[in-house]
Design a protein around this motif. Structure first.
Motif, mmCIF file in Angstrom:
data_model
loop_
_atom_site.group_PDB
_atom_site.id
_atom_site.type_symbol
_atom_site.label_atom_id
_atom_site.label_comp_id
_atom_site.label_asym_id
_atom_site.label_seq_id
_atom_site.Cartn_x
_atom_site.Cartn_y
_atom_site.Cartn_z
ATOM 1 N N ASN A 170 11.131 2.025 -1.228
ATOM 2 C CA ASN A 170 10.409 3.303 -1.266
ATOM 3 C C ASN A 170 10.674 4.042 -2.576
ATOM 4 O O ASN A 170 9.763 4.630 -3.173
ATOM 5 C CB ASN A 170 10.837 4.189 -0.094
ATOM 6 C CG ASN A 170 10.808 3.470 1.231
ATOM 7 O OD1 ASN A 170 11.531 2.496 1.419
ATOM 8 N ND2 ASN A 170 10.006 3.952 2.170
ATOM 9 N N ASP A 171 11.939 4.022 -3.025
ATOM 10 C CA ASP A 171 12.284 4.689 -4.277
ATOM 11 C C ASP A 171 11.631 3.992 -5.463
ATOM 12 O O ASP A 171 11.219 4.637 -6.437
ATOM 13 C CB ASP A 171 13.803 4.723 -4.472
ATOM 14 C CG ASP A 171 14.506 5.598 -3.449
ATOM 15 O OD1 ASP A 171 13.813 6.413 -2.794
ATOM 16 O OD2 ASP A 171 15.739 5.470 -3.293
ATOM 17 N N LEU A 172 11.537 2.675 -5.383
ATOM 18 C CA LEU A 172 10.887 1.913 -6.447
ATOM 19 C C LEU A 172 9.404 2.265 -6.516
ATOM 20 O O LEU A 172 8.833 2.386 -7.610
ATOM 21 C CB LEU A 172 11.061 0.419 -6.177
ATOM 22 C CG LEU A 172 10.957 -0.520 -7.374
ATOM 23 C CD1 LEU A 172 12.080 -0.264 -8.361
ATOM 24 C CD2 LEU A 172 10.987 -1.980 -6.915
ATOM 25 N N PHE A 173 8.796 2.427 -5.348
ATOM 26 C CA PHE A 173 7.381 2.823 -5.302
ATOM 27 C C PHE A 173 7.177 4.178 -5.990
ATOM 28 O O PHE A 173 6.267 4.346 -6.804
ATOM 29 C CB PHE A 173 6.908 2.892 -3.851
ATOM 30 C CG PHE A 173 5.504 3.411 -3.687
ATOM 31 C CD1 PHE A 173 4.417 2.568 -3.900
ATOM 32 C CD2 PHE A 173 5.261 4.725 -3.321
ATOM 33 C CE1 PHE A 173 3.114 3.042 -3.747
ATOM 34 C CE2 PHE A 173 3.968 5.203 -3.174
ATOM 35 C CZ PHE A 173 2.893 4.354 -3.388
ATOM 36 N N LYS A 174 8.042 5.130 -5.678
ATOM 37 C CA LYS A 174 7.930 6.461 -6.293
ATOM 38 C C LYS A 174 8.177 6.397 -7.790
ATOM 39 O O LYS A 174 7.511 7.075 -8.577
ATOM 40 C CB LYS A 174 8.929 7.421 -5.635
ATOM 41 C CG LYS A 174 8.606 7.771 -4.204
ATOM 42 C CD LYS A 174 9.631 8.736 -3.624
ATOM 43 C CE LYS A 174 9.317 9.091 -2.183
ATOM 44 N NZ LYS A 174 10.324 10.026 -1.618
ATOM 45 N N LEU A 175 9.143 5.564 -8.206
ATOM 46 C CA LEU A 175 9.502 5.469 -9.618
ATOM 47 C C LEU A 175 8.373 4.871 -10.443
ATOM 48 O O LEU A 175 8.006 5.416 -11.501
ATOM 49 C CB LEU A 175 10.764 4.614 -9.771
ATOM 50 C CG LEU A 175 11.233 4.332 -11.203
ATOM 51 C CD1 LEU A 175 11.643 5.629 -11.894
ATOM 52 C CD2 LEU A 175 12.377 3.327 -11.203
ATOM 53 N N PHE A 176 7.793 3.786 -9.968
ATOM 54 C CA PHE A 176 6.811 3.079 -10.773
ATOM 55 C C PHE A 176 5.381 3.538 -10.547
ATOM 56 O O PHE A 176 4.472 3.068 -11.212
ATOM 57 C CB PHE A 176 6.948 1.568 -10.558
ATOM 58 C CG PHE A 176 8.150 0.996 -11.244
ATOM 59 C CD1 PHE A 176 8.129 0.728 -12.596
ATOM 60 C CD2 PHE A 176 9.327 0.763 -10.543
ATOM 61 C CE1 PHE A 176 9.246 0.222 -13.241
ATOM 62 C CE2 PHE A 176 10.443 0.252 -11.178
ATOM 63 C CZ PHE A 176 10.410 -0.022 -12.531
ATOM 64 N N THR A 177 5.160 4.443 -9.603
ATOM 65 C CA THR A 177 3.869 5.135 -9.535
ATOM 66 C C THR A 177 4.022 6.554 -10.074
ATOM 67 O O THR A 177 3.058 7.309 -10.109
ATOM 68 C CB THR A 177 3.345 5.216 -8.087
ATOM 69 O OG1 THR A 177 4.293 5.933 -7.282
ATOM 70 C CG2 THR A 177 3.098 3.840 -7.513
ATOM 71 N N LYS A 178 5.257 6.879 -10.495
ATOM 72 C CA LYS A 178 5.611 8.232 -10.936
ATOM 73 C C LYS A 178 5.237 9.257 -9.874
ATOM 74 O O LYS A 178 4.884 10.407 -10.172
ATOM 75 C CB LYS A 178 4.940 8.555 -12.274
ATOM 76 C CG LYS A 178 5.398 7.642 -13.403
ATOM 77 C CD LYS A 178 4.819 8.009 -14.747
ATOM 78 C CE LYS A 178 5.373 7.091 -15.840
ATOM 79 N NZ LYS A 178 4.817 7.399 -17.171
ATOM 80 N N ASP A 179 5.311 8.782 -8.603
ATOM 81 C CA ASP A 179 5.033 9.622 -7.431
ATOM 82 C C ASP A 179 3.684 10.324 -7.548
ATOM 83 O O ASP A 179 3.521 11.469 -7.144
ATOM 84 C CB ASP A 179 6.164 10.646 -7.236
ATOM 85 C CG ASP A 179 6.297 11.076 -5.781
ATOM 86 O OD1 ASP A 179 5.728 10.384 -4.916
ATOM 87 O OD2 ASP A 179 6.959 12.085 -5.516
ATOM 88 N N ILE B 227 -5.759 5.901 -5.223
ATOM 89 C CA ILE B 227 -5.622 5.220 -6.509
ATOM 90 C C ILE B 227 -4.227 5.485 -7.059
ATOM 91 O O ILE B 227 -3.822 6.634 -7.243
ATOM 92 C CB ILE B 227 -6.683 5.704 -7.519
ATOM 93 C CG1 ILE B 227 -8.090 5.536 -6.927
ATOM 94 C CG2 ILE B 227 -6.558 4.940 -8.839
ATOM 95 C CD1 ILE B 227 -9.176 6.213 -7.742
ATOM 96 N N ALA B 228 -3.487 4.412 -7.302
ATOM 97 C CA ALA B 228 -2.148 4.557 -7.870
ATOM 98 C C ALA B 228 -2.004 3.570 -9.011
ATOM 99 O O ALA B 228 -2.371 2.398 -8.892
ATOM 100 C CB ALA B 228 -1.081 4.305 -6.816
ATOM 101 N N ARG B 229 -1.451 4.039 -10.116
ATOM 102 C CA ARG B 229 -1.165 3.158 -11.235
ATOM 103 C C ARG B 229 0.297 2.772 -11.166
ATOM 104 O O ARG B 229 1.168 3.633 -11.039
ATOM 105 C CB ARG B 229 -1.461 3.853 -12.557
ATOM 106 C CG ARG B 229 -1.175 2.971 -13.769
ATOM 107 C CD ARG B 229 -1.587 3.639 -15.061
ATOM 108 N NE ARG B 229 -1.305 2.775 -16.207
ATOM 109 C CZ ARG B 229 -1.583 3.097 -17.467
ATOM 110 N NH1 ARG B 229 -2.158 4.274 -17.733
ATOM 111 N NH2 ARG B 229 -1.297 2.271 -18.446
ATOM 112 N N LEU B 230 0.541 1.452 -11.242
ATOM 113 C CA LEU B 230 1.896 0.953 -11.156
ATOM 114 C C LEU B 230 2.451 0.782 -12.567
ATOM 115 O O LEU B 230 2.012 -0.066 -13.318
ATOM 116 C CB LEU B 230 1.922 -0.383 -10.409
ATOM 117 C CG LEU B 230 3.282 -0.857 -9.899
ATOM 118 C CD1 LEU B 230 3.848 0.139 -8.883
ATOM 119 C CD2 LEU B 230 3.177 -2.230 -9.263
#
Length: 226
Positions: free
Chosen positions: A191-200, A218-221
């Motif tokens: 979950n933290d990785l998701f927030k980090l690499f989508t910049k939340d 739409i999320a940019r990784l």
């Protein structure tokens, strides 16, 4: 097989709203054999995954569904009732252990899922008087060699694949169950990785096509590896 087991855990947690957001833990088990590799930091191959959640467990209805091929029990969630068979394509067997509460009793259910005529082997249940934490563990045992050589050995890469496969769950933010990967002393909270690499930052739009309304997420990784 790993993603299928994770989604099953998410569904099990969803069955009990009071237990949300819930926790899913994935223990990575590596071969103890020394690999012939000149890279000093090379790790042994992954050959098992143990997935544990605190969902409702394998109560009678869930166990009955597990026993029935093409079950429609989870059709409302997109389940086709065949996902567990994927486990046996890549692994020798799956060992399931589930401690849950049903009809006022605490029950421990254990069984193996194997490529045999019955499929379900060594099944047993026992009642417990003591109150323990509810849990279900699925141990995907002994990955077959043909699959082992293709399994990503880096748990961060595996975490990104989990994000891709379970993207809709991570879009729920803090209500998404906490998914943790453990590899020895290394631990990643997906979950933290998701927030980090989508910049939340997830952009949402609503559109209408014909008589149907849709919501687009739409999320940019932002991954350094592209």
């Amino acid at each position: 097989p790993l993603f299928e087991a994770i989604v099953n855990s998410l569904h099990s947690i969803e069955e009990d709203a009071s237990n949300n957001p819930g926790i899913v833990t994935i223990d990575v088990i590596r071969s103890t054999q020394t690999a012939l590799n000149l890279e000093s930091e090379a790790k042994q191959q992954i050959f098992e995954f143990h997935i544990t959640d605190n969902g409702v467990g394998f109560h009678e209805k869930n166990f009955e569904s597990f026993n029935f091929a093409h079950s429609t029990y989870k059709i409302s969630k997109g389940g086709k009732g065949i996902g567990r068979f994927i486990w046996l394509r890549a692994f020798q067997k799956a060992e399931i252990e589930s401690f849950y509460k049903e009809n006022g009793h605490y029950i421990l259910r254990k069984f193996n899922f194997e490529p045999t005529k019955n499929g379900i082997e060594n099944h047993k249940t026992e009642k417990h008087e003591t109150i323990e934490k509810r849990y279900t563990t699925v141990r995907l045992r002994n990955m077959k060699e043909d699959y082992r050589k293709w399994c990503n050995n880096n748990i961060e890469d595996i975490a990104f694949k989990i994000i891709e496969h379970c993207f809709i769950y991570f879009l729920r933010g803090d209500t998404c169950p906490r998914i943790i990967i453990k590899d020895g002393l290394t631990e990643i909270v997906v979950n933290d990785l998701f927030k980090l690499f989508t910049k939340d930052n997830v952009h949402r739009e609503k559109i209408t096509s014909g008589n149907r309304d849709f919501e687009i997420n739409i999320a940019r990784l932002y991954h350094t590896d592209g």
